[in-house]
Design a protein around this motif. Structure first.
Motif, mmCIF file in Angstrom:
data_model
loop_
_atom_site.group_PDB
_atom_site.id
_atom_site.type_symbol
_atom_site.label_atom_id
_atom_site.label_comp_id
_atom_site.label_asym_id
_atom_site.label_seq_id
_atom_site.Cartn_x
_atom_site.Cartn_y
_atom_site.Cartn_z
ATOM 1 N N UNK A 1 4.413 2.020 11.574
ATOM 2 C CA UNK A 1 4.329 3.288 11.279
ATOM 3 C C UNK A 1 5.282 4.006 10.150
ATOM 4 N N UNK A 2 6.247 3.354 9.668
ATOM 5 C CA UNK A 2 7.054 4.142 8.985
ATOM 6 C C UNK A 2 7.223 3.436 7.526
ATOM 7 N N UNK A 3 7.290 4.461 6.458
ATOM 8 C CA UNK A 3 7.685 3.861 5.240
ATOM 9 C C UNK A 3 6.412 3.220 4.582
ATOM 10 N N UNK A 4 5.315 3.268 5.101
ATOM 11 C CA UNK A 4 3.943 2.692 4.538
ATOM 12 C C UNK A 4 3.710 3.432 3.378
ATOM 13 N N UNK A 5 3.284 2.786 2.365
ATOM 14 C CA UNK A 5 2.713 3.663 0.973
ATOM 15 C C UNK A 5 3.760 3.940 0.090
ATOM 16 N N UNK A 6 5.010 4.174 0.637
ATOM 17 C CA UNK A 6 6.120 4.557 -0.036
ATOM 18 C C UNK A 6 6.321 3.800 -1.216
ATOM 19 N N UNK A 7 6.466 4.150 -2.606
ATOM 20 C CA UNK A 7 7.211 3.377 -3.676
ATOM 21 C C UNK A 7 8.287 3.994 -4.420
ATOM 22 N N UNK B 1 -6.672 -2.197 4.703
ATOM 23 C CA UNK B 1 -5.873 -1.369 3.917
ATOM 24 C C UNK B 1 -4.475 -1.481 4.603
ATOM 25 N N UNK B 2 -4.593 -1.304 5.805
ATOM 26 C CA UNK B 2 -3.164 -1.334 6.786
ATOM 27 C C UNK B 2 -2.429 -2.486 6.490
ATOM 28 N N UNK C 1 -2.808 6.414 7.701
ATOM 29 C CA UNK C 1 -2.256 5.116 7.422
ATOM 30 C C UNK C 1 -0.976 5.273 6.677
ATOM 31 N N UNK C 2 -1.091 5.749 5.716
ATOM 32 C CA UNK C 2 0.092 5.909 4.697
ATOM 33 C C UNK C 2 1.059 7.051 5.462
ATOM 34 N N UNK C 3 2.240 6.781 5.509
ATOM 35 C CA UNK C 3 3.198 7.732 6.234
ATOM 36 C C UNK C 3 3.581 9.048 5.795
ATOM 37 N N UNK C 4 3.967 9.123 4.361
ATOM 38 C CA UNK C 4 4.427 10.348 3.772
ATOM 39 C C UNK C 4 3.802 11.636 4.116
ATOM 40 N N UNK D 1 -2.376 0.943 15.399
ATOM 41 C CA UNK D 1 -2.436 2.491 15.452
ATOM 42 C C UNK D 1 -1.776 2.979 16.654
ATOM 43 N N UNK E 1 2.491 -6.358 2.077
ATOM 44 C CA UNK E 1 3.225 -6.265 0.610
ATOM 45 C C UNK E 1 4.515 -5.920 1.067
ATOM 46 N N UNK F 1 -2.846 -4.918 4.306
ATOM 47 C CA UNK F 1 -2.332 -4.891 2.889
ATOM 48 C C UNK F 1 -0.994 -4.339 2.451
ATOM 49 N N UNK F 2 -0.943 -2.952 3.239
ATOM 50 C CA UNK F 2 0.321 -2.314 2.741
ATOM 51 C C UNK F 2 1.617 -3.099 3.573
ATOM 52 N N UNK G 1 -9.762 0.616 7.701
ATOM 53 C CA UNK G 1 -8.704 0.826 8.901
ATOM 54 C C UNK G 1 -7.915 -0.326 9.085
ATOM 55 N N UNK H 1 1.777 -0.835 -6.750
ATOM 56 C CA UNK H 1 3.117 -1.991 -7.378
ATOM 57 C C UNK H 1 3.402 -1.276 -8.671
ATOM 58 N N UNK I 1 1.361 3.971 -3.610
ATOM 59 C CA UNK I 1 0.929 2.837 -2.909
ATOM 60 C C UNK I 1 0.779 1.839 -4.145
#
Lengths: 91, 491
Positions: free
Chosen positions: B485-491, B96-97, A65-68, B416, B103, B99-100, B93, A90, A88
């Protein structure tokens, strides 16, 4: 590396689902400690599932899921360190 | 005595809920995001229990033990697979996706999330329309249930229409005032209440009948129930158990009030922690409540026609105040499930149908007002329908879980698989819905295929159509194919 891990976890998920009903006890009415054996299997299996889910959350959360570090086209960077625990969150 | 007590407990509960709602109201920003999602701030326990209580209250106390009484305890396994495993996996599956994404892009509803990705107002409307088609009759059934229960409880002193009307009025008041935050808080209270009372009930009954050993032997010695202990029966076939667990498990994830809760988590940690607790909660709640139903059959507790098993068991073995407490609590829980559905139904209507198609530019403040008006309209309409309880709506409400399950696979593929096209997902949703609706209402489309239910077959059909149509069509130019598909989970 990461892709192999993903396949591993998918396999685990399939096995957890597949044996949630104890097919091998089909038709059995064996009673152990006052409850049907298949009910004990259910209780044990749910406990196992909780442990497996907990391990997944600790070790592999974000996979697929997370892309990095999960970009499937990026197979050449196996040494990438796992994301920090706060990834992830905040700020 | 019991009547006054039960009514007292129900009224006491409603007052408590209202007090919680008022506290929540004082903490509320006047925006639609806060009204619908409590500004995405929930912690582990609140998120877990609000999802659980929303979903399962009435079933755990009433329908579940009733089925166990009639058919044996195998439903426990179905529940374990459905909620302990399948829904938990979807929690990650899909949840969580979502939610990301929510947000990152500020999504409040499923339709909004899909409409943005596929640049399609029609798809957004379709998802909301399909959801409301199943949700509306389901809410109506809750009102029918509550009205009937109140009538039975008061032995006709409160007629059905008045009971259902009172409950609707209370729900409107409560939802309009409290919003998501208040609802989730009372759900949490209820979840804890349900868990504690179920176990107290179990221990009480077992102590009265001489322990689980005696109760289980009574099952084995009774001719009618001797077969209950062996796994499987003509009712519980493998195909039926799998179909039921899979369609309901996936359907739950698409039910608006559950799906929308995916957007409400406060952080990644909240998702991680609640994930591992699902199987445990399932065992703690379903094993005792279903076994009570099964054991009642072996002990030959008589159930008056048209009544529920659990109240009869409690009446037989526990003091009257305790039975009254459990029943009143269960009724209150039933009502609060409807609260969440009203709120989500209203958000689907205002955000995905009213705003895109009727009035495009609305301020936050105005949308918040519209949302609350939406709750009133939705609840009043469902109440109106519940007075007539037409057969078509009854059937739709009854089949709602499978109806929602038809949405799950097209959505999952879109989340997906990059090559999903607008035409693909639209066709997948439309075809599977059309198929499942036909299986309900048209005699030419069967409801069962070699033991597998039409809901299950429809899911497969939705999967195939989404993939095939996506492969043979090209994506529209405006589609935003990368955003999932891009930039998910990045902070």
């Amino acid at each position: 590396m990461r892709r192999l891990e993903l396949v591993g976890w998918i396999t685990v998920a399939v096995v957890l689902s597949g044996l949630a009903v104890p097919w091998f006890l089909w038709g059995s009415s064996t009673v152990v400690a006052d409850l049907p054996l298949w009910l004990w299997w259910h209780i044990g299996w749910m406990g196992l599932a909780a442990i497996v889910f907990h391990l997944f959350a600790q070790r592999a959360w974000g996979i697929g899921i997370e892309t990095e570090s999960t970009d499937s086209s990026d197979e050449h960077g196996p040494d990438r360190s796992p994301r920090s625990a706060s990834g992830g969150e905040r700020p | 005595m019991s009547l006054t007590l039960q009514l007292g407990i129900i009224v006491g509960y409603l007052l408590l809920a209202l007090a919680v709602g008022l506290v929540a109201y004082r903490l509320t920003d006047r925006t639609a995001e806060d009204f619908y999602l409590a500004s995405r701030t929930f912690g582990t326990i609140v998120l877990l229990f609000t999802t659980f209580a929303t979903l399962l209250s009435a079933f755990t106390f009433f329908a579940g033990p009733n089925i166990a009484y009639q058919q044996g305890p195998e439903w426990i396994l179905v529940m374990g697979l459905m909620d302990g495993i399948i829904f938990a996996i979807l929690w990650y599956v899909i949840g969580y996706k979502q939610w990301l994404l929510g947000r990152e892009y500020g999504y409040v509803t499923l339709g909004e999330m899909l409409g943005d990705r596929f640049a399609s107002r029609r798809l957004r409307g379709l998802v909301a329309g399909v959801s409301l088609l199943w949700l509306f009759p389901y809410v109506m059934l809750q009102q029918v249930g509550a009205g009937t229960a109140l009538q039975a409880l008061t032995e006709g002193a409160v007629p059905y229409a008045a009971g259902a009307g009172l409950i609707t009025a209370f729900m409107i008041l409560y939802v309009v005032v409290a919003g998501m935050r208040g609802i989730a808080w009372t759900d949490t209270l209820q979840g804890v209440f349900m868990l504690v009372t179920t176990w107290v009930a179990l221990l009480w009954v077992l102590a009265a009948v001489g322990g689980p050993g005696a109760a289980t032997s009574a099952l084995a010695e009774n001719d009618a129930t001797a077969a209950f202990l062996s796994l499987g029966s003509a009712y519980y076939t493998p195909q039926w158990m799998l179909s039921t667990a899979i369609t309901i498990g996936f359907g739950v994830a698409m039910f608006p009030q559950v799906n929308q809760r995916f957007f409400t988590a406060g952080s990644r940690t909240v998702f991680k922690r609640s994930f591992a607790l699902w199987p445990i909660l399932c065992v703690l709640l379903f094993v005792p409540s279903f076994m009570l139903g099964v054991w009642a059959r072996g002990l030959e507790v008589t159930i008056p026609a048209g009544e529920n098993v659990l109240p009869a068991v409690l009446a037989e073995y526990t003091p009257i105040w305790f039975a009254a407490l459990v029943i009143a609590g269960a009724m209150a829980a039933m009502m609060s499930s409807s609260d969440s559905m009203l709120l989500s139904g209203s958000s689907y209507f205002t955000r995905d149908l009213y705003r895109p198609f009727i009035e495009r530019d609305v301020t936050d403040r105005r949308e918040d007002l519209l949302a609350r008006i939406g709750v009133v309209v939705f609840a009043t309409a469902a109440f109106g329908a519940s007075l007539f309880n037409p057969a078509t709506l009854f059937e739709l409400g009854d089949a709602a879980f499978s109806g929602f399950a038809q949405l799950a696979l097209p959505v999952l593929i879109a989340l997906y698989w990059r090559k999903t096209t607008r035409a693909g997902i639209t066709a997948g949703i439309a075809v599977s819905q059309a198929f499942y609706l036909s299986s309900l209402f048209l005699a030419v489309v069967p409801g069962s295929y070699a033991g597998w239910t039409a809901g299950m077959v429809g899911m497969g059909l939705g999967l195939v159509v989404t993939v095939v149509v996506s492969l043979v069509t090209t994506p529209a130019a405006e589609e935003r194919r990368a955003i999932y598909f891009e930039g998910l989970g990045a902070d």
